[in-house]
Design an enzyme around this catalytic site. Structure first.
Site, PDB file in Angstrom:
ATOM      1  CG  ASP A   9      -1.696   1.159   1.375  1.00 31.46           C
ATOM      2  OD1 ASP A   9      -2.386   1.534   0.290  1.00 31.46           O
ATOM      3  OD2 ASP A   9      -1.868   1.742   2.515  1.00 31.46           O
ATOM      4  CB  SER A  10       0.200   4.625  -0.670  1.00 31.23           C
ATOM      5  OG  SER A  10      -0.859   4.845   0.131  1.00 31.23           O
ATOM      6  CB  CYS A  72      -3.202   0.432  -2.544  1.00 32.85           C
ATOM      7  SG  CYS A  72      -3.194   2.146  -3.038  1.00 32.85           S
ATOM      8  CD  GLU A 151       0.043   7.003   5.939  1.00 29.15           C
ATOM      9  OE1 GLU A 151       1.133   7.031   6.464  1.00 29.15           O
ATOM     10  OE2 GLU A 151      -0.680   6.032   5.515  1.00 29.15           O
ATOM     11  CB  CYS A 183      -9.455   4.589   0.497  1.00 21.13           C
ATOM     12  SG  CYS A 183      -7.746   5.126   1.077  1.00 21.13           S
ATOM     13  CG  HIS A 185      -4.778   4.971   4.316  1.00 26.41           C
ATOM     14  ND1 HIS A 185      -4.499   4.480   3.221  1.00 26.41           N
ATOM     15  CD2 HIS A 185      -3.997   5.785   4.916  1.00 26.41           C
ATOM     16  CE1 HIS A 185      -3.081   4.726   3.100  1.00 26.41           C
ATOM     17  NE2 HIS A 185      -2.923   5.236   4.236  1.00 26.41           N
TER      18      HIS A 185
HETATM   19  N1  DGL Z   1      -4.691   3.294   0.669  1.00 26.74           N
HETATM   20  C1  DGL Z   1      -4.882   3.610  -0.461  1.00 26.74           C
HETATM   21  C2  DGL Z   1      -5.971   3.305  -1.265  1.00 26.74           C
HETATM   22  O1  DGL Z   1      -6.832   2.139  -0.883  1.00 26.74           O
HETATM   23  C3  DGL Z   1      -4.059   4.744  -0.945  1.00 26.74           C
HETATM   24  C4  DGL Z   1      -4.466   6.153  -0.498  1.00 26.74           C
HETATM   25  C5  DGL Z   1      -3.542   6.990  -0.742  1.00 26.74           C
HETATM   26  O2  DGL Z   1      -2.436   6.923  -0.739  1.00 26.74           O
HETATM   27  O3  DGL Z   1      -3.785   8.019  -1.381  1.00 26.74           O
HETATM   28  O4  DGL Z   1      -6.487   3.976  -2.079  1.00 26.74           O
END
Ligand code: DGL
Length: 270
Positions: A9-10, A72, A151, A183, A185
């Protein structure tokens, strides 16, 4: 087969998927990469997200992974085909499983989707949902501030409540009964999002269905780890591109097991 599964993931968001994989596939070894130096992906172009994803996959291959999970949504939406071109092992994204789960959840056939700007702009959830059922109506909303809030660790903060209210307010005008947390997150903001949307809207976290699809995929390909957990504890290795201490502290909060260490990787060199 005891080779690990690579998950990326990011940043810390993919850990919400890791948690579910650990629960549904307790015997599997995992290697996680969080691109903490380059987060967020959601406001970046397809070219950039593809380049980052390819570098990560090349790194994961040095760990001899037997499968890759793009934990992600943004990478799943923009770079899945490119990742599949790069390697000849199974690659799974989170979008298709999320769409399947949402279609099974809704009764009214009105589904909301929240995600990063890039995921929403790609229209990928709409595509999968309409393939499953053309009668489904979709309302989507990009929530670009959610990832930085997560984050920063502001999972239970007044500021986050305000921002969630601002973004989700308009979704309440539609008669949706399922909202895809598009997402990885966002499950970390689940309580606040749930409070804003009310109890009649089910929050769909694609992680559950992703782990289930992964189990099916590994079974079909005869790649499941058959070493029993009683014989050998599974290994979980974590790598990031920056901010080890912050990552470890978040990982400890997200996962049910203690994360002792994470290693920094110069991901640009892959
Ligand atoms: N967690 C990621 C997603 O599911 C990336 C979020 C990001 O880095 O903007 O899209």
């Amino acid at each position: 087969m005891d080779a690990p599964i690579g998950v990326f993931d990011s940043g810390v968001g993919g850990l919400t998927v890791v948690k579910e994989i650990m629960r549904q596939l307790p015997g599997e070894n995992l290697v996680y990469f969080g691109d903490t130096a380059r987060v967020p992906y959601g406001s970046k172009s397809k070219i950039t997200v593809c380049k980052y994803s390819r570098q990560i996959v090349r790194f994961l291959q040095t760990k001899n992974v037997k499968a890759v999970v793009a934990a992600c949504n943004t990478a799943s939406a923009l770079a899945l085909d490119e990742i599949r071109d790069e390697i000849d092992i199974p690659v799974l994204g989170v979008v298709e499983p999320g769409a399947v789960m949402a279609a099974e959840t809704t009764r009214t056939k009105n589904i909301g989707i929240i995600g990063t700007e890039s995921t929403i702009k790609s229209g990928i959830y709409n595509k999968f949902l309409h393939r499953i059922d053309p009668d489904i109506t979709v309302v989507s909303k990009a929530c670009p501030l959610f990832v930085p809030l997560v984050e920063e660790g502001l999972w239970e903060d007044r500021v986050t409540e305000d921002i969630v209210g601002r973004y989700l307010h308009e979704l309440k005008e539609y008669d949706i009964d399922a909202l895809i947390l598009g997402c990885t997150h966002y499950p970390l903001l689940r309580r606040i999002i749930g409070q804003e949307m009310g109890e009649n809207v089910k929050l769909v976290n694609p992680a559950y269905e992703t782990a289930k699809s992964l189990k099916t995929l590994l079974t079909e390909k005869d790649l499941l780890n058959t070493t029993g957990i009683d014989e050998k504890e599974p290994s979980y290795d974590y790598f990031v591109s920056d901010g080890v201490e912050k990552f470890i502290s978040f990982a400890d909060d997200v996962l049910s097991c203690h994360v002792e260490k994470a290693e920094i990787i110069d991901i640009e060199s892959f």
